[in-house]
Design an enzyme around this catalytic site. Structure first.
Site, PDB file in Angstrom:
ATOM      1  N   ARG A 138      42.863  41.125  48.574  1.00 27.98           N
ATOM      2  CA  ARG A 138      43.774  39.977  48.545  1.00 27.98           C
ATOM      3  C   ARG A 138      43.746  39.236  47.213  1.00 27.98           C
ATOM      4  NH1 ARG A 138      41.999  37.479  53.919  1.00 27.98           N
ATOM      5  NH2 ARG A 138      40.774  39.368  54.125  1.00 27.98           N
TER       6      ARG A 138
ATOM      7  N   GLU B  54      25.890  39.706  55.438  1.00 30.93           N
ATOM      8  CA  GLU B  54      25.118  39.159  56.558  1.00 30.93           C
ATOM      9  C   GLU B  54      24.259  40.277  57.183  1.00 30.93           C
ATOM     10  OE1 GLU B  54      27.685  36.888  58.949  1.00 30.93           O
ATOM     11  OE2 GLU B  54      26.046  36.076  60.167  1.00 30.93           O
TER      12      GLU B  54
HETATM   13  P1  AMP Z   1      32.645  35.858  50.701  1.00 33.53           P
HETATM   14  O1  AMP Z   1      32.007  36.964  49.944  1.00 33.53           O
HETATM   15  O2  AMP Z   1      31.840  35.479  51.943  1.00 33.53           O
HETATM   16  O3  AMP Z   1      32.958  34.636  49.865  1.00 33.53           O
HETATM   17  O4  AMP Z   1      33.997  36.425  51.308  1.00 33.53           O
HETATM   18  C1  AMP Z   1      35.127  36.433  50.563  1.00 33.53           C
HETATM   19  C2  AMP Z   1      36.128  37.472  51.010  1.00 33.53           C
HETATM   20  O5  AMP Z   1      36.217  37.638  52.419  1.00 33.53           O
HETATM   21  C3  AMP Z   1      37.488  37.025  50.546  1.00 33.53           C
HETATM   22  O6  AMP Z   1      37.993  38.084  49.759  1.00 33.53           O
HETATM   23  C4  AMP Z   1      38.317  36.796  51.757  1.00 33.53           C
HETATM   24  O7  AMP Z   1      39.490  37.541  51.627  1.00 33.53           O
HETATM   25  C5  AMP Z   1      37.488  37.286  52.941  1.00 33.53           C
HETATM   26  N1  AMP Z   1      37.236  36.209  53.961  1.00 33.53           N
HETATM   27  C6  AMP Z   1      36.039  35.656  54.246  1.00 33.53           C
HETATM   28  N2  AMP Z   1      36.146  34.718  55.213  1.00 33.53           N
HETATM   29  C7  AMP Z   1      37.447  34.658  55.547  1.00 33.53           C
HETATM   30  C8  AMP Z   1      38.221  33.861  56.460  1.00 33.53           C
HETATM   31  N3  AMP Z   1      37.660  32.924  57.245  1.00 33.53           N
HETATM   32  N4  AMP Z   1      39.557  34.050  56.515  1.00 33.53           N
HETATM   33  C9  AMP Z   1      40.142  34.977  55.712  1.00 33.53           C
HETATM   34  N5  AMP Z   1      39.488  35.754  54.834  1.00 33.53           N
HETATM   35  C10 AMP Z   1      38.153  35.622  54.739  1.00 33.53           C
END
Ligand code: AMP
Length: 178
Positions: free
Chosen positions: A64, A101
């Site tokens: 995305r 996680e």
């Molecule tokens: P992180 O590594 O935990 O910051 O996760 C980031 C990635 O996970 C991003 O590229 C988002 O597209 C996806 N993501 C994580 N949580 C969500 C959420 N609640 N809603 C939509 N996309 C999410």
């Protein structure tokens, strides 16, 4: 900070889907933005305004991060570099492993596309725990470049993703926060 009008429009457009893809997650669906070309243009203009004159290249995180990242790079007239999940890019690649996680993941970029000394914008749609973004930043530094900025459409404040990015001394921006 983004104009209040843009924030309001996005809040009305982005859908919150509870318990997707697993129980407990509030999934933010950005796909309705693409049904409205005018709103998409406003989002790009806002993100471009944040980065104008400040970066030499944009790195987008699969997948995305590509939806807005390429348009940002084109408007800034700078290169766009893909950061992908392991195994998708042909060699030679540079890799970075990071913890999830449960278990771990690897992201990669084509070797040589990020140039030493460049100021990089790392862009993704959403900052959650910051794990993926932190790994992307390490990938940038491994190639002798500097992370100048991080930008997102959405920041999830309860997950403290910003703290993971502090050590890069870069500007961090999101249009709206939940
Ligand atoms: P992180 O590594 O935990 O910051 O996760 C980031 C990635 O996970 C991003 O590229 C988002 O597209 C996806 N993501 C994580 N949580 C969500 C959420 N609640 N809603 C939509 N996309 C999410």
């Amino acid at each position: 900070m983004a104009a209040q009008k843009l924030i309001k429009k996005l809040e009305e457009t982005i859908e919150n889907i509870p318990d997707f893809p697993i129980p407990g997650i509030q999934f933010k669906d950005i796909s309705p933005i693409f049904l409205n070309p005018g709103l998409y243009e406003e989002v790009i203009a806002d993100l471009v305004n944040f980065s104008k004159g400040k970066v030499d290249a944009v790195c987008g995180i699969e997948s995305r991060g590509y939806l807005f990242g390429i348009a940002i790079a084109v408007a800034l007239e700078v290169p766009f570099i893909l950061i992908r999940k392991a195994g998708k890019l042909p060699p030679p690649v540079i890799s970075e492993k990071y913890d999830l996680e449960y278990g771990s993941a690897i992201i990669e970029t084509r070797e040589g596309q990020i140039k030493p000394g460049e100021r990089i914008l790392i862009h993704d749609d959403l900052l959650a725990t910051g794990g993926t973004t932190e790994a992307a930043a390490k990938l940038v530094e491994k190639q002798g470049a500097t992370v100048a900025q991080f930008s997102f459409l959405i920041g999830l404040k309860d997950l403290n993703g910003k703290e993971k990015l502090d050590k890069f001394n870069a500007e961090v921006y999101h249009i709206l926060e939940y």
